[in-house]
Design an enzyme around this catalytic site. Structure first.
Site, PDB file in Angstrom:
ATOM      1  N   TYR A 191      -0.953  -0.801  10.174  1.00 37.28           N
ATOM      2  CA  TYR A 191      -1.106  -1.072   8.735  1.00 37.28           C
ATOM      3  C   TYR A 191       0.158  -0.661   7.971  1.00 37.28           C
ATOM      4  CZ  TYR A 191      -3.697  -1.100   4.241  1.00 37.28           C
ATOM      5  OH  TYR A 191      -4.148  -1.352   2.970  1.00 37.28           O
ATOM      6  N   LYS A 228       2.472  -3.141   5.798  1.00 38.90           N
ATOM      7  CA  LYS A 228       2.587  -2.950   4.346  1.00 38.90           C
ATOM      8  C   LYS A 228       4.034  -2.672   3.921  1.00 38.90           C
ATOM      9  CE  LYS A 228      -1.690  -3.779   3.182  1.00 38.90           C
ATOM     10  NZ  LYS A 228      -2.006  -5.007   2.446  1.00 38.90           N
ATOM     11  N   SER A 240       0.857  -1.199   0.000  1.00 39.16           N
ATOM     12  CA  SER A 240       0.000   0.000   0.000  1.00 39.16           C
ATOM     13  C   SER A 240       0.883   1.236   0.000  1.00 39.16           C
ATOM     14  CB  SER A 240      -0.864   0.005   1.263  1.00 39.16           C
ATOM     15  OG  SER A 240      -1.450   1.279   1.449  1.00 39.16           O
TER      16      SER A 240
END
Ligand SMILES: NC(=O)c1ccc[n+]([C@@H]2O[C@H](COP(=O)([O-])OP(=O)(O)OC[C@H]3O[C@@H](n4cnc5c(N)ncnc54)[C@H](O)[C@@H]3O)[C@@H](O)[C@H]2O)c1
Length: 253
Positions: A163, A167, A151
């Site tokens: 997150y 990622k 991402s």
């Protein structure tokens, strides 16, 4: 890689980007093995793929659970007799600020539960599926490809300590695996989407989304199909290896 007749495993293939990637590979004549937590979504994705004339097997599997990943990938090889591509796509968000102080008092923190839930699925899940798919590809002896869905948040997005860390990790693992697995003719790469119109953004507040979109040169969210076309490009270009393909409308975090 010529995708016609190949077997492509997609985690989180029940909806969103995973479903779009499944449909795109089906259009190239690849058979699918779709892994997800949601049976109803899997049935929809299977029907979509099979309407394009290929076979799509479905497997209920939590990618964060080692025994479920091993059982699912054993079943894939048993059912299809091959395993050529893994798209490590399943992912979740549990956004929170690391720390929120209001009027001299701690108003909130990212909980260990929020941290761990995202790391379990988005990092450990990718590791487990990558390891187990690589083992089967190497033993089957036809080479293969692993694509990790990273991402733009891997650069560090406020509210996403968990997150962003995961990622960044899956982008790094794609580089590691390209180096380690080349001897088995297995390529590895990653895609780093910007903000794409799927259910995962449903958890994001409207004002946060508006702020995020303002600096996107493309002036809009990405579409799942635009990420799917990036996955096709990587699969079909045998010289794309150990790199992250950014599909983000020109946004810089
Ligand atoms: N939508 C975006 O803006 C965006 C941007 C960058 C990266 N991504 C990444 O793309 C991937 C797909 O996201 P999406 O937007 O399609 O989300 P989505 O929520 O629409 O789909 C995610 C799918 O993963 C499945 N899943 C979740 N946890 C799972 C688990 N433990 N085991 C198996 N399956 C599980 C869900 O059931 C769902 O079908 C994710 O890795 C996400 O982080 C999305």
């Amino acid at each position: 890689m010529d995708l016609n007749g190949k077997l492509v495993v997609i985690t989180g293939g029940g909806k969103g980007i995973g479903r779009a990637i499944a449909a795109a590979f089906a259009e190239r004549g690849a058979d699918l093995a779709l892994l997800d937590l949601d049976e109803a979504d899997l049935i929809h994705s299977k029907a979509l793929c099979e309407s394009k004339g290929v076979t799509a097997h479905t497997y209920l599997c939590n990618v964060a659970r080692e025994e479920q990943v091993i059982a699912a990938l054993d079943a894939v090889v048993r059912d299809a007799g091959r395993l050529d591509v893994l798209v490590n796509n399943a992912g979740i968000t549990r956004d929170a600020l690391l720390l929120k102080v209001k009027d001299g008092k701690v108003a909130g923190k990212m909980s260990l539960q929020q941290w761990q839930a995202v790391l379990d699925v988005n990092l450990t899940g990718v590791f487990l599926c990558g390891r187990e798919a690589a083992e089967r590809m190497a033993l089957l002896g036809h080479g293969g490809l692993i694509i990790n869905i990273s991402s733009i948040s891997r650069h560090g997005n406020a509210g996403q300590s968990n997150y962003s860390a995961a990622k960044a990790g899956v982008a790094a693992m794609a580089v590691v695996w390209a180096r380690e697995l080349a001897r088995y003719a297995i390529r590895a790469a990653a895609i780093a989407p910007g903000f794409v119109r799927t259910d995962i953004l449903g958890a994001m507040k409207a004002e946060v989304l508006e702020k995020i979109l303002a600096p996107v040169p493309a002036g809009r969210l990405g579409e799942a199909d635009e990420i799917a076309r990036a996955a096709l490009f990587i699969a079909e270009n045998d010289y794309f290896n150990g790199r992250v393909l950014e599909v983000d409308g020109g946004l810089r975090l």
